[in-house]
Design a protein around this motif. Structure first.
Motif, mmCIF file in Angstrom:
data_model
loop_
_atom_site.group_PDB
_atom_site.id
_atom_site.type_symbol
_atom_site.label_atom_id
_atom_site.label_comp_id
_atom_site.label_asym_id
_atom_site.label_seq_id
_atom_site.Cartn_x
_atom_site.Cartn_y
_atom_site.Cartn_z
ATOM 1 N N HIS A 15 0.865 -1.187 0.000
ATOM 2 C CA HIS A 15 0.000 0.000 0.000
ATOM 3 C C HIS A 15 0.896 1.229 0.000
ATOM 4 C CE1 HIS A 15 -2.826 3.092 0.879
ATOM 5 N NE2 HIS A 15 -2.393 3.273 2.111
ATOM 6 N N ASP A 17 1.294 4.847 0.498
ATOM 7 C CA ASP A 17 0.598 5.927 1.194
ATOM 8 C C ASP A 17 1.070 7.266 0.638
ATOM 9 O OD1 ASP A 17 -0.496 7.755 2.911
ATOM 10 O OD2 ASP A 17 0.750 7.195 4.638
ATOM 11 N N GLN A 29 -5.711 1.824 6.221
ATOM 12 C CA GLN A 29 -4.807 0.713 6.505
ATOM 13 C C GLN A 29 -5.501 -0.406 7.266
ATOM 14 O OE1 GLN A 29 -1.096 2.083 8.180
ATOM 15 N NE2 GLN A 29 -0.845 3.673 6.642
ATOM 16 N N LEU A 32 -7.473 -2.301 4.666
ATOM 17 C CA LEU A 32 -6.598 -3.122 3.832
ATOM 18 C C LEU A 32 -6.110 -4.362 4.589
ATOM 19 C CD1 LEU A 32 -4.495 -0.321 2.105
ATOM 20 C CD2 LEU A 32 -6.258 -1.740 1.049
#
Length: 310
Positions: A15, A17, A29, A32
């Protein structure tokens, strides 16, 4: 990811950011992590906020979409970083959820090729959802992945993806139309207004997400919370260019530029009071950056709205 996990391939979800996700980053988060736990992937967070601002946001090689979204450069940037991380994770190739024709700017066949060229990862990028419509990649040619078990999805409809989610029991997923704030017209306008007066730094990413935004006559920025939730959002920000101030009665939290003039601070206090329970005929002591002011609110919100930034 699930398509490859079904083939017995270990998948590490990265991921990236950038700060421009539609949700608050902590919530993003957590979401995810739940999804990765469900499908059997490991999640890694890669914070690229500063790098994205410095290298991508304001000087994209392939320009912007409808708003402030440098989608092709953004995709290429993530893949370029992922390629550099392959040795760290002892990984062989990169997968992406891009689908041919799903996005008008960044997922046309020519745009996918631009992403590959700009990322320097040509041949290592596998797009499982559209793989059968694309030339075989290195992982397919080398037999690391069974191409016959990949898909041939194209176009803007998400029906096939939703059918797969239902098949695998994946009930929690984001809206297909949502995502990056840089595609949002209002947020993009906030960025454009902001950079007329100030540099754009990492802390500005989240500040632009919340509250009513004002530009005061001396150039200072003022942000006034809309509700209790935004009070908490503003309170949680790590600020170096701005200071937070509250009111001596129930009302919004506010943020103002640290270098604001005395006149802008006084005006900021009056505007904040106007959105509180303060009475126009009364004066209140408001402390802003260790300066105290005796102030009254405007007679109406319309007067305060003269200073709206966007």
């Amino acid at each position: 990811m699930k398509l490859l996990i079904e083939q017995g391939i270990e998948v590490i979800a990265l991921h990236f950011d950038t700060g421009f996700g539609g949700k608050a980053e902590k919530e993003k988060q957590e979401y995810l992590q739940r999804v990765c736990d469900q499908i059997g992937a490991k999640l890694e967070i890669v914070n690229i906020r500063d790098q994205f601002i410095q290298e991508i946001l304001f000087d994209p090689k392939y320009g912007y979409g409808k708003n402030f979204n440098p989608c092709i450069d953004c995709h290429a940037n993530m893949i370029r970083i992922a390629k550099a991380l392959l040795p760290k994770y002892d990984a062989k190739f990169i997968i992406s959820g891009e689908v041919i024709g799903q996005r008008p700017m960044s997922q046309r066949p020519d745009a996918l090729k631009k992403v590959e060229n700009l990322s320097t990862a040509d041949g290592l990028i596998l797009r499982p959802l559209s793989a059968k419509l694309l030339p075989p990649t290195i992982p397919e040619r080398e037999g690391w992945v069974d191409r016959e078990k990949l898909l041939d999805i194209s176009g803007r409809s998400r029906h096939k993806q939703m059918e797969l989610a239902k098949k695998w029991g994946i009930e929690e997923y984001e809206s297909p139309s949502g995502g990056c704030l840089l595609t949002d017209q209002n947020y993009s306008e906030k960025i454009r207004e902001h950079i007329k007066y100030d540099s754009f730094d990492v802390e500005d990413i989240d500040l632009l997400k919340w509250g009513r935004h004002f530009r005061l006559p001396g150039g200072a920025k003022l942000v006034v919370s809309r509700n209790k939730d935004e009070n908490e959002r503003l309170k949680a920000l790590k600020l170096t260019k701005y200071v937070l101030f509250s009111l001596p009665l129930p009302g919004p939290l506010s943020v103002i530029s640290k270098n604001a003039s005395k006149e802008d601070k006084e005006l900021a206090g009056r505007i904040a009071l106007t959105y509180s329970k303060a009475k126009p005929e009364e004066y209140y002591e408001v402390e802003i950056a260790e300066e105290k002011f005796k102030l009254s609110p405007f007679e109406s919100k319309e007067e305060a709205q003269r200073y709206f930034a966007v």
